[in-house]
Design an enzyme around this catalytic site. Structure first.
Site, PDB file in Angstrom:
ATOM      1  N   ASP A 150       0.880  -1.167   0.000  1.00  0.00           N
ATOM      2  CA  ASP A 150       0.000   0.000   0.000  1.00  0.00           C
ATOM      3  C   ASP A 150       0.918   1.217   0.000  1.00  0.00           C
ATOM      4  O   ASP A 150       1.364   1.671   1.050  1.00  0.00           O
ATOM      5  CB  ASP A 150      -0.901  -0.012   1.240  1.00  0.00           C
ATOM      6  CG  ASP A 150      -1.809   1.201   1.293  1.00  0.00           C
ATOM      7  OD1 ASP A 150      -2.189   1.721   0.234  1.00  0.00           O
ATOM      8  OD2 ASP A 150      -2.142   1.643   2.416  1.00  0.00           O
ATOM      9  N   GLU A 194      -1.428  -1.582  -4.630  1.00  0.00           N
ATOM     10  CA  GLU A 194      -2.681  -0.842  -4.787  1.00  0.00           C
ATOM     11  C   GLU A 194      -2.460   0.318  -5.751  1.00  0.00           C
ATOM     12  O   GLU A 194      -1.423   0.979  -5.719  1.00  0.00           O
ATOM     13  CB  GLU A 194      -3.162  -0.311  -3.434  1.00  0.00           C
ATOM     14  CG  GLU A 194      -4.564   0.293  -3.517  1.00  0.00           C
ATOM     15  CD  GLU A 194      -5.163   0.536  -2.156  1.00  0.00           C
ATOM     16  OE1 GLU A 194      -5.613  -0.438  -1.519  1.00  0.00           O
ATOM     17  OE2 GLU A 194      -5.169   1.694  -1.730  1.00  0.00           O
ATOM     18  N   ASP A 242      -2.080   1.120   7.513  1.00  0.00           N
ATOM     19  CA  ASP A 242      -1.275   0.955   6.297  1.00  0.00           C
ATOM     20  C   ASP A 242      -0.901  -0.513   6.072  1.00  0.00           C
ATOM     21  O   ASP A 242      -0.985  -1.012   4.949  1.00  0.00           O
ATOM     22  CB  ASP A 242      -0.010   1.814   6.366  1.00  0.00           C
ATOM     23  CG  ASP A 242      -0.330   3.298   6.449  1.00  0.00           C
ATOM     24  OD1 ASP A 242      -0.961   3.807   5.515  1.00  0.00           O
ATOM     25  OD2 ASP A 242       0.040   3.926   7.461  1.00  0.00           O
TER      26      ASP A 242
END
Length: 167
Positions: free
Chosen positions: A11, A71, A143
Site C-alpha cells: 500500500d 494498490e 497501512d
C-alpha cells in the site's frame, strides 16, 4: 507449507508504505509478516523514494515472496499530491520487479470488495476483516492492514484465474 505461494502486498505512500506478506496453499491463507516503511520526512524527496525502494527490497529479501501486488494510486483533487503518490507507487512497483517478481495492480475498490465484500468499505472495516481473516496479524496499523488486503485480493484473483483456466 511446502507448496505455498507467498504474496507481498504493498500500500504505497510517501510518508508510510504498508507491506504485508501472506502465504496461500490451496484455499488456505495465512499471515507471514507485515509492517510499515516510513522514511524520515526531513529527507529530500529523492532520498525518501530511495528509502522506500530499499525498504521494500529488504522486505523481499527477508520474506522471499513469489509475487507482489500493489494498490493503484488514488487520484485526489490536488494534482501535486497525486503525482508524489505516483512516485511512491513507482518505487513500490520497481523494487519487486527488479527482484524478478511478477507485479499485479489492484484498484482500491477491488481490494475492499475482496476483503470486506463491498468496494465502499472504510479503513476501519478493512482492518476489522484483516484481523478476522488473519488472526496472527492482529494490531496491524491501517497501512499494514491495507497492504495485507492487497495481498488477499491478489490471492483471490489468482484463484479465480486458475479456476477459469481449468474450465
Amino acid at each position: 507449507m511446502s507448496n505455498a505461494i507467498r504474496i507481498l502486498g504493498l500500500d504505497p505512500g510517501l510518508r508510510r508504505t504498508g507491506w504485508g506478506v501472506v502465504a496461500v496453499e490451496g484455499a488456505r491463507l495465512s499471515h507471514v509478516a507485515h509492517g510499515v516503511i516510513a522514511p524520515r520526512e526531513t529527507l529530500p524527496f529523492a532520498e525518501r523514494l530511495l528509502a522506500l525502494f530499499e525498504g521494500i527490497g529488504a522486505v523481499i529479501e527477508a520474506h522471499a515472496p513469489h509475487e507482489a501486488a500493489v494498490e493503484e494510486t488514488f487520484v485526489t483533487a490536488n494534482g501535486s499530491s497525486t503525482l508524489k503518490l505516483g512516485h511512491a507507487r513507482a518505487a513500490a512497483m520497481i523494487a519487486p520487479a527488479r527482484a524478478g517478481l511478477p507485479v499485479a495492480e489492484y484498484a482500491a475498490k477491488v481490494v475492499k470488495k475482496a476483503v470486506v465484500g463491498t468496494g465502499g468499505a472504510d479503513k476501519t472495516q478493512v482492518a476489522f476483516m484483516i484481523a478476522r481473516l488473519l488472526p496472527t496479524a492482529g494490531g496491524a496499523t491501517a497501512d499494514a492492514a491495507d497492504a495485507l488486503a492487497v495481498a488477499i485480493a491478489h490471492a483471490h484473483a489468482r484463484k479465480a484465474r486458475h479456476l477459469g483456466s481449468a474450465a
